[in-house]
Design a protein around this motif. Structure first.
Motif, PDB file in Angstrom:
ATOM      1  N   ALA A 132      14.624  12.397 -12.415  1.00 55.94           N
ATOM      2  CA  ALA A 132      15.254  13.309 -11.466  1.00 55.94           C
ATOM      3  C   ALA A 132      15.553  14.662 -12.102  1.00 55.94           C
ATOM      4  CB  ALA A 132      16.535  12.671 -10.924  1.00 55.94           C
ATOM      5  N   LEU A 133      16.096  14.647 -13.307  1.00 58.13           N
ATOM      6  CA  LEU A 133      16.396  15.902 -13.999  1.00 58.13           C
ATOM      7  C   LEU A 133      15.119  16.672 -14.315  1.00 58.13           C
ATOM      8  CD1 LEU A 133      19.124  14.481 -16.401  1.00 58.13           C
ATOM      9  CD2 LEU A 133      19.529  16.175 -14.601  1.00 58.13           C
ATOM     10  N   ASN A 134      14.088  15.960 -14.734  1.00 60.19           N
ATOM     11  CA  ASN A 134      12.826  16.607 -15.073  1.00 60.19           C
ATOM     12  C   ASN A 134      12.192  17.273 -13.859  1.00 60.19           C
ATOM     13  OD1 ASN A 134      11.419  16.719 -17.673  1.00 60.19           O
ATOM     14  ND2 ASN A 134       9.650  15.973 -16.542  1.00 60.19           N
ATOM     15  N   ASN A 135      12.307  16.625 -12.706  1.00 64.43           N
ATOM     16  CA  ASN A 135      11.663  17.138 -11.493  1.00 64.43           C
ATOM     17  C   ASN A 135      12.447  18.253 -10.821  1.00 64.43           C
ATOM     18  OD1 ASN A 135       9.607  15.261 -11.799  1.00 64.43           O
ATOM     19  ND2 ASN A 135      10.567  13.746 -10.464  1.00 64.43           N
ATOM     20  N   GLN A 136      13.776  18.190 -10.878  1.00 70.03           N
ATOM     21  CA  GLN A 136      14.590  19.096 -10.061  1.00 70.03           C
ATOM     22  C   GLN A 136      15.307  20.188 -10.841  1.00 70.03           C
ATOM     23  OE1 GLN A 136      17.082  16.735  -7.265  1.00 70.03           O
ATOM     24  NE2 GLN A 136      15.794  15.016  -7.866  1.00 70.03           N
ATOM     25  N   LEU A 137      15.674  19.937 -12.083  1.00 68.89           N
ATOM     26  CA  LEU A 137      16.474  20.914 -12.820  1.00 68.89           C
ATOM     27  C   LEU A 137      15.734  22.234 -13.064  1.00 68.89           C
ATOM     28  CD1 LEU A 137      19.364  20.917 -13.715  1.00 68.89           C
ATOM     29  CD2 LEU A 137      18.664  20.074 -15.955  1.00 68.89           C
ATOM     30  N   PRO A 138      14.425  22.231 -13.337  1.00 69.77           N
ATOM     31  CA  PRO A 138      13.744  23.525 -13.502  1.00 69.77           C
ATOM     32  C   PRO A 138      13.868  24.415 -12.282  1.00 69.77           C
ATOM     33  CG  PRO A 138      12.385  21.771 -14.403  1.00 69.77           C
ATOM     34  CD  PRO A 138      13.526  21.105 -13.687  1.00 69.77           C
ATOM     35  N   GLY A 139      13.795  23.840 -11.079  1.00 75.64           N
ATOM     36  CA  GLY A 139      13.947  24.633  -9.872  1.00 75.64           C
ATOM     37  C   GLY A 139      15.350  25.157  -9.663  1.00 75.64           C
ATOM     38  N   LEU A 140      16.344  24.463 -10.216  1.00 75.21           N
ATOM     39  CA  LEU A 140      17.739  24.873 -10.057  1.00 75.21           C
ATOM     40  C   LEU A 140      18.173  25.870 -11.123  1.00 75.21           C
ATOM     41  CD1 LEU A 140      19.245  21.334  -9.308  1.00 75.21           C
ATOM     42  CD2 LEU A 140      18.960  23.206  -7.661  1.00 75.21           C
ATOM     43  N   THR A 141      17.541  25.816 -12.302  1.00 75.28           N
ATOM     44  CA  THR A 141      17.971  26.662 -13.421  1.00 75.28           C
ATOM     45  C   THR A 141      16.923  27.664 -13.860  1.00 75.28           C
ATOM     46  OG1 THR A 141      17.154  25.109 -15.096  1.00 75.28           O
ATOM     47  CG2 THR A 141      19.413  24.775 -14.281  1.00 75.28           C
ATOM     48  N   GLY A 142      15.665  27.465 -13.441  1.00 76.61           N
ATOM     49  CA  GLY A 142      14.595  28.334 -13.898  1.00 76.61           C
ATOM     50  C   GLY A 142      14.113  28.023 -15.297  1.00 76.61           C
ATOM     51  N   ARG A 143      14.487  26.867 -15.823  1.00 74.83           N
ATOM     52  CA  ARG A 143      14.115  26.511 -17.192  1.00 74.83           C
ATOM     53  C   ARG A 143      13.436  25.145 -17.203  1.00 74.83           C
ATOM     54  NH1 ARG A 143      19.655  26.937 -20.406  1.00 74.83           N
ATOM     55  NH2 ARG A 143      18.277  26.632 -22.213  1.00 74.83           N
ATOM     56  N   PRO A 144      12.306  25.013 -17.887  1.00 73.43           N
ATOM     57  CA  PRO A 144      11.670  23.692 -18.018  1.00 73.43           C
ATOM     58  C   PRO A 144      12.535  22.761 -18.861  1.00 73.43           C
ATOM     59  CG  PRO A 144      10.581  25.282 -19.438  1.00 73.43           C
ATOM     60  CD  PRO A 144      11.555  26.061 -18.591  1.00 73.43           C
ATOM     61  N   VAL A 145      12.281  21.482 -18.729  1.00 73.03           N
ATOM     62  CA  VAL A 145      13.121  20.453 -19.353  1.00 73.03           C
ATOM     63  C   VAL A 145      12.310  19.651 -20.355  1.00 73.03           C
ATOM     64  CG1 VAL A 145      14.383  18.305 -18.917  1.00 73.03           C
ATOM     65  CG2 VAL A 145      14.704  20.276 -17.401  1.00 73.03           C
ATOM     66  N   THR A 146      12.925  19.316 -21.467  1.00 75.69           N
ATOM     67  CA  THR A 146      12.396  18.322 -22.398  1.00 75.69           C
ATOM     68  C   THR A 146      13.556  17.440 -22.817  1.00 75.69           C
ATOM     69  OG1 THR A 146      11.045  18.012 -24.392  1.00 75.69           O
ATOM     70  CG2 THR A 146      12.749  19.684 -24.506  1.00 75.69           C
ATOM     71  N   GLY A 147      13.275  16.196 -23.172  1.00 75.22           N
ATOM     72  CA  GLY A 147      14.403  15.315 -23.427  1.00 75.22           C
ATOM     73  C   GLY A 147      14.083  14.108 -24.275  1.00 75.22           C
ATOM     74  N   ILE A 148      15.168  13.450 -24.703  1.00 79.83           N
ATOM     75  CA  ILE A 148      15.077  12.225 -25.495  1.00 79.83           C
ATOM     76  C   ILE A 148      15.890  11.146 -24.812  1.00 79.83           C
ATOM     77  CG2 ILE A 148      15.753  11.127 -27.674  1.00 79.83           C
ATOM     78  CD1 ILE A 148      15.192  13.738 -29.088  1.00 79.83           C
ATOM     79  N   LEU A 149      15.296   9.971 -24.678  1.00 81.97           N
ATOM     80  CA  LEU A 149      15.975   8.774 -24.189  1.00 81.97           C
ATOM     81  C   LEU A 149      16.301   7.903 -25.394  1.00 81.97           C
ATOM     82  CD1 LEU A 149      13.516   8.398 -21.288  1.00 81.97           C
ATOM     83  CD2 LEU A 149      15.957   8.178 -20.855  1.00 81.97           C
ATOM     84  N   ILE A 150      17.585   7.766 -25.694  1.00 87.46           N
ATOM     85  CA  ILE A 150      18.021   6.918 -26.803  1.00 87.46           C
ATOM     86  C   ILE A 150      18.408   5.558 -26.241  1.00 87.46           C
ATOM     87  CG2 ILE A 150      19.676   6.623 -28.670  1.00 87.46           C
ATOM     88  CD1 ILE A 150      20.028   9.632 -28.737  1.00 87.46           C
ATOM     89  N   THR A 151      17.864   4.508 -26.825  1.00 92.26           N
ATOM     90  CA  THR A 151      18.070   3.165 -26.291  1.00 92.26           C
ATOM     91  C   THR A 151      18.122   2.144 -27.418  1.00 92.26           C
ATOM     92  OG1 THR A 151      17.131   1.462 -24.828  1.00 92.26           O
ATOM     93  CG2 THR A 151      15.589   2.877 -25.972  1.00 92.26           C
ATOM     94  N   GLY A 152      18.677   0.990 -27.114  1.00 91.54           N
ATOM     95  CA  GLY A 152      18.720  -0.089 -28.086  1.00 91.54           C
ATOM     96  C   GLY A 152      17.904  -1.291 -27.682  1.00 91.54           C
ATOM     97  N   THR A 153      16.995  -1.129 -26.715  1.00 97.19           N
ATOM     98  CA  THR A 153      16.151  -2.250 -26.309  1.00 97.19           C
ATOM     99  C   THR A 153      14.686  -1.963 -26.596  1.00 97.19           C
ATOM    100  OG1 THR A 153      15.384  -3.591 -24.430  1.00 97.19           O
ATOM    101  CG2 THR A 153      16.106  -1.365 -23.933  1.00 97.19           C
ATOM    102  N   ALA A 154      14.017  -2.918 -27.197  1.00100.34           N
ATOM    103  CA  ALA A 154      12.605  -2.744 -27.557  1.00100.34           C
ATOM    104  C   ALA A 154      11.700  -2.717 -26.343  1.00100.34           C
ATOM    105  CB  ALA A 154      12.177  -3.867 -28.503  1.00100.34           C
ATOM    106  N   HIS A 155      12.204  -3.154 -25.168  1.00106.70           N
ATOM    107  CA  HIS A 155      11.384  -3.134 -23.954  1.00106.70           C
ATOM    108  C   HIS A 155      11.263  -1.731 -23.355  1.00106.70           C
ATOM    109  CE1 HIS A 155      11.012  -7.486 -23.627  1.00106.70           C
ATOM    110  NE2 HIS A 155      12.303  -7.600 -23.819  1.00106.70           N
ATOM    111  N   ALA A 156      12.104  -0.797 -23.778  1.00114.87           N
ATOM    112  CA  ALA A 156      12.175   0.508 -23.128  1.00114.87           C
ATOM    113  C   ALA A 156      10.841   1.252 -23.074  1.00114.87           C
ATOM    114  CB  ALA A 156      13.241   1.360 -23.811  1.00114.87           C
TER     115      ALA A 156
END
Length: 401
Positions: A25-49
Motif C-alpha cells: 500500500a505504501l509503495n503504491n500510494q505514497l509516491p502520489g501523496l508525497t511526490g517521492r518514490p519509495v524503497t524499503g526493508i521488511l524486517i522479520t523473524g520468520t524464514a517463510h517470509a
C-alpha cells in the motif's frame, strides 16, 4: 523515501502478512501523496517470509528466529542462550536502521520487540537525523489482564511516548475499541489514529483456483495450532456436488498434514498453502476459519458467509475479535471445544447459496495508512528520543497506566 517495517515474528505468519500488505500500500500510494518514490526493508523473524512477493524496491532482512514456550521466548533454531540471541538480534537491528537511515519506521505490535531488542536501534536512528516512528497495532491485543503486564514489560507508556510519534490501530472502534476495553493505556490516547481494517486493496494474486468446481473452504492461518479445526473440517460430510478446500498452513507439522490427507474423502483437497488465498476466499461458497487478523480481514473484504472458530489457547485475541465482529453482524463464531463434524456440516448446508452484507464495515485501512504516513512525514520530526537512562528507570518497576 526510505521505510522500514519491523515485526518480531514468533508464532504464525500474521505479523509478516500484515506488514507485507502495508508495504504494498505504501509503495503504491505514497509516491502520489508525497511526490517521492519509495524503497524499503521488511524486517522479520520468520524464514517463510521471502516466499511472499515483496513490492518492487523492497527487500527482506531475516533475524534469527524465536519461538514461544510456556516459559516465554526461546531460540527457534539456534543452540544458544536466549540472552545471547536477543543481543545478537539487537545488534543486527541497530546496524540495519543506522545503515539504511529510514524516514519512516513502522513497528508491528510489539513496541520494542523481543525483550526490548529494538529499543537501542530506535534511539540510535533518531539520533542520526529526522525520522518518524509509528507503532502499528491490530484492533485486538488481548484481555486487559494479559495486556497490562506487557505494557509494563516494554517500559510503559512513558517509553512509548519517547520512542513513537503515533500509534495506528488497524481497526474500527465502533466494532472494538481497545482503549475503552482496557487493552491500551488511556494515557496513550493522544497518539492513537484508527485506520479501519486492513482489508480492501490487499495485493492481488494469480487469479486462478486450485478447485475444479464449487467448493467451501477451511483455512487455519499459519497452521502451527490449526490441526484441531482442520480435523473437524476434514471429517465433515459435504453437500452433494460441493468440494472442500482445506488450507492447513505452511507451519503445520508434516505428520499432522499427512494425517489430514489420509482422512480426506473424495472431493476434499488438503494443501499447506494456495497461491492466491483471497481469490479462493472470494469464490468459495462458505468459509470456516480461525480468528487471526489477516484472514479475518480478507474474509471481511468478501460477501462470503463465514464461521470463525477462534484459537482456544494462549491469547484471548481471537475470541475477542470473533465476538466483536459477530456482534456487528459480519460473521458467525463457534468454539472449537464444542464443534463437531455434524455441526460443521449443518452450518455449511444452511449457508450455501447465501451472502453477507459487509458494506457498513470500515475496511479501507490500506488507503488510510498511506494518508496518515504522508501527513506524519510533513510534520517536524524529533531527532532525539531522550536520555536512555530514563527508559531504564521506567522499565525498572511497575508503570502507571
Amino acid at each position: 523515501m526510505r521505510i522500514v517495517l519491523y515485526s518480531h515474528d514468533s508464532v504464525g505468519l500474521g505479523h509478516v502478512r500484515r506488514n507485507l500488505a502495508l508495504a504494498h500500500a505504501l509503495n503504491n500510494q505514497l509516491p502520489g501523496l508525497t511526490g517521492r518514490p519509495v524503497t524499503g526493508i521488511l524486517i522479520t523473524g520468520t524464514a517463510h517470509a521471502p516466499s511472499f512477493q515483496a513490492p518492487d524496491g523492497w527487500d527482506w532482512v531475516l533475524l534469527p528466529g524465536v519461538g514461544k514456550s510456556p516459559e516465554g521466548y526461546l531460540p527457534r533454531n539456534l543452540s544458544m542462550p536466549m540472552q545471547e540471541l536477543v543481543a545478537m538480534r539487537a545488534r543486527l537491528l541497530k546496524a540495519v536502521l543506522a545503515g539504511f537511515r529510514p524516514h519512516l519506521v513502522i513497528v508491528d505490535r510489539h513496541a520494542t520487540g523481543v525483550h526490548r531488542e529494538l529499543e537501542s536501534a530506535l534511539r540510535r536512528v533518531r539520533s542520526l537525523g529526522p525520522v518518524r516512528v509509528v507503532l502499528g497495532l491490530r484492533e485486538v491485543l488481548d484481555s486487559p489482564d494479559a495486556a497490562f503486564p506487557e505494557w509494563v514489560r516494554l517500559g510503559g507508556p512513558r517509553l512509548v511516548k519517547e520512542l513513537f510519534d503515533e500509534i495506528w490501530i488497524y481497526g474500527d472502534p465502533a466494532v472494538h475499541d481497545p482503549v475503552a476495553a482496557g487493552e491500551i493505556p488511556f494515557s496513550l490516547r493522544k497518539l492513537i489514529r484508527y485506520t479501519g481494517y486492513l482489508a480492501a486493496g490487499r495485493p492481488p494474486g494469480s487469479g486462478t483456483s486450485c478447485m475444479p468446481g464449487p467448493y467451501c473452504m477451511t483455512t487455519v492461518g499459519g497452521g502451527s495450532d490449526g490441526h484441531a479445526l482442520a480435523s473437524v473440517a476434514v471429517a465433515a460430510p459435504l453437500p452433494q456436488g460441493l468440494g472442500h478446500l482445506i488450507v492447513a498452513g505452511p507451519e503445520m507439522p508434516l505428520d499432522q498434514l499427512n494425517d489430514l490427507r489420509r482422512q480426506a474423502r473424495p472431493g476434499v483437497k488438503v494443501v499447506p498453502t494456495v497461491e492466491d488465498l483471497i481469490y479462493h476466499l472470494r469464490h468459495a461458497a462458505a468459509v470456516v476459519s480461525m480468528g487471526g487478523y489477516n484472514t479475518v480481514c480478507e474474509i471481511l473484504s468478501t460477501n462470503v458467509p463465514a464461521l470463525i472458530v477462534p484459537r482456544a489457547q494462549a491469547r484471548a485475541e481471537q475470541r475477542i475479535r470473533a465476538a466483536s465482529l459477530a456482534n456487528a453482524g459480519y460473521l458467525e463464531q463457534h468454539e472449537i471445544g464444542t464443534l463437531t463434524p455434524d455441526i460443521f456440516a449443518g452450518w455449511l448446508a444452511a449457508r450455501i447459496g447465501t451472502t453477507v452484507d459487509r458494506r457498513r464495515a470500515v475496511l479501507d485501512g490500506l488507503i488510510r495508512v498511506p494518508q496518515l504516513a504522508a501527513q506524519l512525514l510533513q510534520q517536524p520530526a524529533r531527532t532525539n528520543a531522550g536520555d536512555p537512562a530514563l527508559s531504564l528507570k521506567a522499565g525498572a518497576g511497575r508503570v502507571a497506566v
